[in-house]
Design a protein around this motif. Structure first.
Motif, PDB file in Angstrom:
ATOM      1  N   GLY A  80       0.836  -1.196   0.000  1.00  0.00           N
ATOM      2  CA  GLY A  80       0.000   0.000   0.000  1.00  0.00           C
ATOM      3  C   GLY A  80       0.871   1.246   0.000  1.00  0.00           C
ATOM      4  N   LYS A  81       0.651   2.143   0.959  1.00  0.00           N
ATOM      5  CA  LYS A  81       1.402   3.397   1.044  1.00  0.00           C
ATOM      6  C   LYS A  81       2.617   3.304   1.953  1.00  0.00           C
ATOM      7  CE  LYS A  81      -2.444   6.422  -0.016  1.00  0.00           C
ATOM      8  NZ  LYS A  81      -3.166   7.633   0.362  1.00  0.00           N
TER       9      LYS A  81
ATOM     10  N   GLY B 123       9.854  -3.824  10.482  1.00  0.00           N
ATOM     11  CA  GLY B 123       9.481  -2.432  10.603  1.00  0.00           C
ATOM     12  C   GLY B 123       8.764  -1.936   9.376  1.00  0.00           C
ATOM     13  N   SER B 124       8.601  -0.611   9.338  1.00  0.00           N
ATOM     14  CA  SER B 124       7.926  -0.010   8.190  1.00  0.00           C
ATOM     15  C   SER B 124       8.381   1.422   7.987  1.00  0.00           C
ATOM     16  CB  SER B 124       6.409  -0.043   8.382  1.00  0.00           C
ATOM     17  OG  SER B 124       6.036   0.791   9.462  1.00  0.00           O
ATOM     18  N   MET B 125       8.297   1.856   6.754  1.00  0.00           N
ATOM     19  CA  MET B 125       8.499   3.243   6.360  1.00  0.00           C
ATOM     20  C   MET B 125       7.165   3.727   5.829  1.00  0.00           C
ATOM     21  SD  MET B 125      11.941   3.596   4.175  1.00  0.00           S
ATOM     22  CE  MET B 125      13.146   2.320   4.336  1.00  0.00           C
ATOM     23  N   LYS B 126       6.695   4.828   6.374  1.00  0.00           N
ATOM     24  CA  LYS B 126       5.438   5.404   5.882  1.00  0.00           C
ATOM     25  C   LYS B 126       5.512   6.905   6.071  1.00  0.00           C
ATOM     26  CE  LYS B 126       0.455   5.121   6.088  1.00  0.00           C
ATOM     27  NZ  LYS B 126      -0.701   4.483   6.715  1.00  0.00           N
ATOM     28  N   GLY B 127       5.328   7.639   4.979  1.00  0.00           N
ATOM     29  CA  GLY B 127       5.446   9.094   5.049  1.00  0.00           C
ATOM     30  C   GLY B 127       6.845   9.464   5.480  1.00  0.00           C
ATOM     31  N   ASN B 128       6.956  10.248   6.549  1.00  0.00           N
ATOM     32  CA  ASN B 128       8.277  10.657   7.030  1.00  0.00           C
ATOM     33  C   ASN B 128       8.712   9.865   8.261  1.00  0.00           C
ATOM     34  OD1 ASN B 128       6.556  11.739   8.943  1.00  0.00           O
ATOM     35  ND2 ASN B 128       7.476  13.765   8.938  1.00  0.00           N
ATOM     36  N   MET B 129       8.039   8.732   8.526  1.00  0.00           N
ATOM     37  CA  MET B 129       8.330   7.943   9.728  1.00  0.00           C
ATOM     38  C   MET B 129       9.000   6.608   9.399  1.00  0.00           C
ATOM     39  SD  MET B 129       7.296   9.985  12.053  1.00  0.00           S
ATOM     40  CE  MET B 129       7.460   8.936  13.484  1.00  0.00           C
TER      41      MET B 129
END
Length: 125
Positions: A78-79, A98-104
């Motif tokens: 997804g995003k 983990g994950s990367m999403k937007g600026n996090m």
């Protein structure tokens, strides 16, 4: 001990849609839930065309600076990018997700000797 945890943390980063070869930087805090310790953490990472990442994690553990190199794999969902990897730190096996999403960049880690925790990092522009 925390250093090992941080490397495991490295494996988890928080942003999506990164161009191959682009370098990004995140800063925030890590925590070791086994010992209830925390400290600052910085991650500088770049990816290649196949979704493999190379990262350098730096921070402090009880005032003692540390630095670890890490590699991990990403998978678009997804995003966000889902992340995973394994590392050997001071002779101990670590697994992380983990994950990367937007600026996090968010992650969780655990070791074969009982260390476990998480980190939350925000992209620094």
């Amino acid at each position: 001990m925390l250093r090992c945890i941080l490397l495991a943390i490295l494996a988890t980063m928080g942003s999506s849609c990164l161009q191959a070869g682009e370098t990004r930087t995140w800063e925030g805090k890590w925590n070791n839930r086994k010992y209830n310790t925390t400290g600052p953490l910085k991650c500088v990472a770049s990816s290649d065309d196949s979704g493999k990442w190379k990262a350098t994690f730096t921070g402090l553990f009880k005032g003692d600076p540390f630095k670890y190199e890490a590699t991990f794999q990403s998978k678009p969902m997804g995003k966000q990018l889902n992340l995973s990897g394994d590392a050997v730190i001071r002779g101990h096996q670590y697994q992380w997700t983990g994950s990367m999403k937007g600026n996090m960049l968010n992650g969780k880690y655990k070791s074969n000797i009982g260390y476990f925790g998480a980190f939350v990092l925000k992209e620094k522009k």
